[in-house]
Design a protein around this motif. Structure first.
Motif, short mmCIF file in Angstrom:
data_model
loop_
_atom_site.label_atom_id
_atom_site.label_comp_id
_atom_site.label_asym_id
_atom_site.label_seq_id
_atom_site.Cartn_x
_atom_site.Cartn_y
_atom_site.Cartn_z
N LEU A 1 -0.03 -50.85 -14.64
CA LEU A 1 0.50 -51.76 -13.59
C LEU A 1 -0.17 -53.16 -13.03
O LEU A 1 0.23 -53.70 -12.20
CB LEU A 1 0.80 -50.83 -12.49
N ASP A 2 -1.30 -53.27 -13.43
CA ASP A 2 -2.03 -54.38 -13.27
C ASP A 2 -2.20 -54.60 -11.77
O ASP A 2 -1.75 -55.54 -11.25
CB ASP A 2 -1.27 -55.82 -14.04
N CYS A 3 -2.69 -53.44 -11.17
CA CYS A 3 -2.68 -53.13 -9.74
C CYS A 3 -3.48 -54.44 -8.97
O CYS A 3 -4.44 -54.67 -9.60
CB CYS A 3 -3.34 -52.07 -9.44
N PRO B 1 -7.19 -52.69 -8.10
CA PRO B 1 -7.21 -51.51 -9.14
C PRO B 1 -8.36 -50.39 -8.83
O PRO B 1 -9.59 -50.54 -8.80
CB PRO B 1 -7.70 -52.36 -10.39
N THR B 2 -7.97 -49.45 -8.43
CA THR B 2 -8.57 -48.09 -7.99
C THR B 2 -9.52 -47.72 -9.40
O THR B 2 -10.45 -47.29 -9.12
CB THR B 2 -7.82 -47.01 -7.53
N CYS B 3 -8.94 -47.67 -10.27
CA CYS B 3 -9.62 -47.40 -11.69
C CYS B 3 -11.04 -48.04 -11.67
O CYS B 3 -11.88 -47.30 -12.10
CB CYS B 3 -8.77 -47.71 -12.99
N ILE C 1 -11.18 -53.41 -15.60
CA ILE C 1 -10.26 -52.39 -16.63
C ILE C 1 -8.80 -53.27 -16.87
O ILE C 1 -8.54 -53.24 -17.74
CB ILE C 1 -10.10 -51.17 -15.99
N PRO C 2 -7.98 -53.70 -15.49
CA PRO C 2 -6.85 -54.33 -15.59
C PRO C 2 -7.00 -55.43 -16.84
O PRO C 2 -6.10 -55.81 -17.41
CB PRO C 2 -6.46 -54.57 -14.31
N GLU D 1 -9.28 -42.05 -11.00
CA GLU D 1 -8.87 -43.11 -9.95
C GLU D 1 -7.53 -43.65 -10.24
O GLU D 1 -7.07 -44.72 -9.50
CB GLU D 1 -9.98 -43.86 -9.56
N CYS D 2 -7.04 -43.68 -11.51
CA CYS D 2 -5.74 -44.61 -11.87
C CYS D 2 -4.63 -44.26 -10.91
O CYS D 2 -4.24 -42.85 -10.93
CB CYS D 2 -5.42 -44.45 -13.42
N VAL D 3 -3.61 -45.14 -10.69
CA VAL D 3 -2.77 -44.82 -9.73
C VAL D 3 -1.39 -44.06 -10.45
O VAL D 3 -0.63 -43.36 -9.85
CB VAL D 3 -2.06 -46.29 -9.09
N LEU D 4 -1.38 -44.28 -11.75
CA LEU D 4 -0.39 -43.78 -12.68
C LEU D 4 -0.62 -42.48 -12.66
O LEU D 4 0.38 -41.44 -12.71
CB LEU D 4 -0.49 -44.43 -14.13
N LEU E 1 -3.48 -43.93 -16.99
CA LEU E 1 -3.49 -44.73 -18.09
C LEU E 1 -4.64 -44.28 -19.07
O LEU E 1 -5.75 -43.73 -18.58
CB LEU E 1 -3.55 -46.18 -17.83
N ILE F 1 -7.43 -45.17 -20.49
CA ILE F 1 -8.49 -46.19 -20.42
C ILE F 1 -9.50 -45.93 -21.42
O ILE F 1 -9.93 -47.01 -22.17
CB ILE F 1 -9.07 -46.43 -19.10
#
Ligand SMILES: Cc1cc2nc3c(=O)[nH]c(=O)nc-3n(C[C@H](O)[C@H](O)[C@H](O)COP(=O)(O)OP(=O)(O)OC[C@H]3O[C@@H](n4cnc5c(N)ncnc54)[C@H](O)[C@@H]3O)c2cc1C
Ligand SMILES: Cc1cc2nc3c(=O)[nH]c(=O)nc-3n(C[C@H](O)[C@H](O)[C@H](O)COP(=O)(O)OP(=O)(O)OC[C@H]3O[C@@H](n4cnc5c(N)ncnc54)[C@H](O)[C@@H]3O)c2cc1C
Ligand code: SF4
Ligand code: SF4
Ligand code: FES
Lengths: 278, 470
Positions: free
Chosen positions: B48-50, B53-55, B65-66, B107-110, B117, B119
């Motif tokens: 989602l290209d936050c 980015p919590t990831c 990451i994004p 930690e990824c929002v998805l 994701l 990753i």
């Protein structure tokens, strides 16, 4: 790469001496320590005691008995050839002290291990009595060198082909009966060390033995070399290789040494068959 | 896992193609086969290209990451790997072995509504793409400083320190006790999880950057720390890992057929015992194998035993499934390969025959009691529940601790109660001037990425020191 600077065949041909260029180890090694050698990329890591060093030339000496595939491979290396890997010095050095009268008992290739230790005790001002034993005359290694560093030297062969006929324990008993002994050091085949320790326990004489369990890394990370000493588990490569002979579980050591017997025999046989066919 | 598609997502998480379990349980080839380009682009498109980015906060080295994922989605693979390399010098390794589900992907929002994701898989894709298609062009090094650094130990922490300092223009020499560099990456983690060619390629890359490697060098024995300074080194980094195997200290532990995981895996991986007799080091071939423990090391041991032809492999663990410390993916892979799990089971003693060969293990059934200090429910024995498990091999994988070989040779290096090196966490400095430490020898056995993170902190501090002083 570690070059063999000199090679000599000893005894009946089954014992080989290599001088190996390894300057850092030659500088550092003390009596009782060992190296691990690996000849080739596919080779096994094999521990051998440092029998002598020449810090000026930067060489160390190992003396080994040809017993299985890896030592057969080693024995094929000529002067000028190299070991791919030599690691050391490993193990704790012998605790050399002025004890008084010290009896050094050696059997087979154990004599090569015993030599630098005997020299150390002699140089430390002890009265040194050495007793060496082997199956037969040809296998009595380093007689001259041992003579130079001993006040008394006794030789025994199982078949009577040289010196006294009989076991080192027979001679040792005689010595223990006739005078006060402060320390015994016994290095050789496991049964020899076991019977020496049993005998000296009767006389209550402190006894050091050098143990040779199967090793891989030699730095305390695999636990393969564990031995039972006084009911506790010790790693021979870092806690030893020398231990109090009265505390060692020799029977467990003997059996653990046979852990890979089937595979060792198979690979030795196949290897020799291929070599002989060439 | 991947099949469960959250309603809102159009594209499901792309599954990783894998060798089929029936085949792979008997071979040493890598299990996951890697994404192809299409799959990678599709998976990258899920991000989602936050804005926040919590990831990234889940990644110990904070890879952007994004940004790298976006590059993959756009087909710019070389841009992707460039982004990753800004923070992580071992991406092909981390993409394979990081516990992603509790780090970046955790930690990824998805992941809140569906599957996070992938990753790790994408990081692996970018790194593998670089190895196969990259230009091999070396990054630019800062001008030579003439300062010399010794790195002791060639695991992930040491490799990170070496890579960083080479780029900053310092002279780096790495000293490794074994005859091959790579640390746990070569002697511990098996080929089917981390092919050794990949580790070798990473090390070769550093050698091209100018790294000198002295193998067969046991610091503390072959050379001491003080001697390194006498030889002209300006700084030393210690990354010797936590290599001392723990045993259970129960009856019969020295029987033939009982191995530490370290010994078993070293024989298999470093010495290539699984290719005996082509390689000379023999491996014990257990038919009825029990592995004690439930971490990554236990999974690796169990799966290696299966590949070496065991009829039956059981994992014995005294706690329950939730407490198993191994990565979820490895537990899943082990189960697929037919490894049995005997949980809430605790070894009592080993039983041998007259030749001291192992024949069985007495165990006790446990149940979960009150929570202990760690908050985990403590396993307590069930009365009269003991029975004997027949087995001809036991591999003990209950952890490792600090190897005293080096640390005990220098009294200026202070250790904690358990023998780990004390450092200043902000810099990695030890109590001895000019000496840094990091990785498992500081934290106890942890992860590749944490060891690398520690290496990064130390290398920054070493660079400061070499530029400005202690
Ligand atoms: C600390 C130490 C010092 C030693 N010093 C000497 C020495 O100075 N001279 C000498 O002749 N021998 C010495 N040995 C013994 C020597 O290491 C073995 O003879 C050698 O490993 C045999 O290997 P192989 O492949 O030729 O024989 P194999 O057929 O493989 O083995 C023959 C027997 O040797 C033992 N062995 C096998 N592999 C190993 C291994 N990796 N480590 C230890 N033992 C093994 C086993 O008991 C085996 O049954 C020492 C051993 C140790 C542990
Ligand atoms: C079987 C196994 C599986 C694992 N699986 C995973 C996983 O899936 N994911 C994950 O993230 N982590 C995993 N880990 C943990 C991870 O591998 C370690 O946390 C990490 O490798 C630690 O790195 P390090 O740099 O501290 O040292 P290490 O990788 O331990 O390397 C230390 C090196 O120093 C050398 N050395 C030791 N003493 C000396 C000395 N005196 N002189 C010179 N050299 C010396 C050693 O030989 C070794 O090569 C696993 C560990 C094991 C054992
Ligand atoms: S390094 Fe590990 S934690 Fe960080 S992004 Fe990559 S896989 Fe995730
Ligand atoms: S949290 Fe997940 S979706 Fe958001 S940027 Fe990171 S990887 Fe993409
Ligand atoms: S040889 Fe591995 S611990 Fe001693």
């Amino acid at each position: 790469m570690f070059e063999i600077t000199e090679r000599e065949v000893l005894g009946d041909g089954s014992i080989i001496r290599n001088d190996i260029r390894a300057p850092r180890i030659a500088q550092k090694a003390k009596p009782g320590q060992f190296v691990i050698l690996k000849a080739t990329e596919t080779g096994e890591r094999i521990p051998l005691t440092i029998s002598d060093t020449n810090p000026e030339e930067g060489t160390i000496t190992v003396i080994y008995m040809v017993v299985g595939k890896s030592t057969v491979l080693f024995s094929a290396l000529a002067a000028g050839d190299v070991y791919q890997d030599v690691i050391g010095p490993l193990g704790k050095p012998t605790d050399i002290e002025k004890a008084g009268t010290v009896v050094c008992v050696g059997g087979g290739t154990g004599i090569a291990v015993l030599y630098p230790i005997t020299r150390g005790f002699k140089e430390a001002g002890n009265q040194v009595i050495s007793i060496l034993g082997a199956r037969t005359k040809d296998l009595l290694l380093l007689r001259d060198k041992m003579e130079n560093v001993s006040d008394e030297l006794h030789l025994c062969t199982d078949d009577g082909s040289y010196g006294l006929k009989g076991f080192v324990t027979d001679k040792l008993k005689e010595v223990l009966d006739s005078r006060t002994v402060d320390l015994v050091i016994a290095i050789g085949p496991v049964p020899m060390m076991k019977f020496v320790s049993r005998l000296t326990a009767e006389y209550d004489v402190k006894t050091l033995v050098s143990l040779n369990p199967i090793m891989i890394d030699g730095t305390g990370m695999c636990g393969g070399c564990r031995v039972s000493v006084g009911g506790e588990t010790k790693f021979a490569c870092v806690d030893g290789p020398e231990f109090d002979g009265h505390q060692v579980d020799f029977d467990n050591l003997s059996r653990r040494l046979a852990a890979y017997e089937d595979q060792e025999k198979q690979t030795h046989r196949e290897f020799c068959a291929i070599r002989d066919a060439r | 896992m991947a099949e469960k598609q959250a309603k809102k997502e159009k594209i499901p998480r792309q599954p990783m193609p894998e060798q089929n379990p029936d085949e792979r349980r008997r071979n040493f080839d890598e299990v996951p086969l890697g994404y192809d380009e299409n799959t990678a682009v599709t998976e990258a498109g899920r991000c989602l290209d936050c804005k926040k980015p919590t990831c990234v906060s889940g990644c110990p080295v904070e890879i952007d990451i994004p940004a790298f994922v976006k590059a993959i989605a756009a087909g710019d693979y070389s841009g992707a790997i460039g982004k990753i390399r800004e923070k992580n010098s071992l991406p092909a390794v981390c993409g394979r072995v990081c516990p992603q589900e509790i780090q970046c992907e955790g930690e990824c929002v998805l992941g809140k509504k569906g599957d996070s994701l992938a990753i790790g898989h994408l990081e692996r894709f970018a790194a593998d793409w670089e190895r196969m298609h990259g230009t091999g062009k070396l990054p630019k090094k800062a001008p030579a400083t003439g300062r010399k650094v010794a790195v002791v130990g060639s695991g992930p922490s040491g490799l990170t320190v070496a890579g960083d300092l080479l780029l900053k223009g310092h002279d780096v020499t790495m000293m490794e006790a074994f005859h091959k560099p790579g640390g746990v990456l070569v002697y511990g983690i098996p080929e089917f999880r981390l092919p050794k060619d990949i580790v070798a390629a990473e090390i070769e890359f550093l050698e091209k950057l100018g790294l000198q490697i002295e193998l067969n060098t046991v610091v503390g024995r072959t050379v001491s720390l003080d001697e390194l300074f006498e030889q002209g080194y300006d700084a030393v980094f210690i990354g010797v890992g936590a290599g001392l195997p723990s045993f259970l200290n129960i009856e019969g532990e020295n029987l033939i057929g009982i191995y530490s995981a370290n010994e078993y895996l070293t024989r298999a991986n470093l010495m290539k015992g699984y290719r005996f007799p082509e390689y000379d080091t023999p491996m014990a071939l257990g038919k009825n194998v029990v592995v004690i423990g439930a971490g990554n090391v236990a999974m690796d041991s169990a799966r290696t035993a299966m590949r070496l032809g065991a009829d039956r492999v059981r994992i014995v663990y005294r706690r329950s499934r939730e407490e198993m410390p191994a990565r979820a993916e490895e537990i899943h892979h082990a189960e697929e390969e037919g490894i049995e799990f005997h949980l809430l089971t605790s070894p009592v003693r080993f039983i041998g025959d007259e030749n001291d060969r192992l024949t069985g293990m007495e165990v006790l059934q446990m149940e979960l009691g009150e929570p202990d200090e760690s908050g985990r429910r403590r396993p307590v024995p069930v009365e009269d529940s003991d029975y004997v498990m027949e087995c001809d091999m036991v591999i003990i994988a209950v952890g490792a601790s600090a190897n005293p070989l080096l640390t005990r040779t220098d009294p200026e290096i202070w250790l904690d109660r358990r023998g780990y090196i004390l450092i200043d966490p902000g810099t990695g400095k030890t109590t001895k001037k000019g000496v840094w430490a990091g990785g498992d020898i500081v934290t106890g056995q942890a992860t590749v990425i944490l060891a690398m993170g520690a290496g990064r902190i130390a290398s920054d501090s070493i660079h400061n020191y070499l530029s400005w002083g202690w």
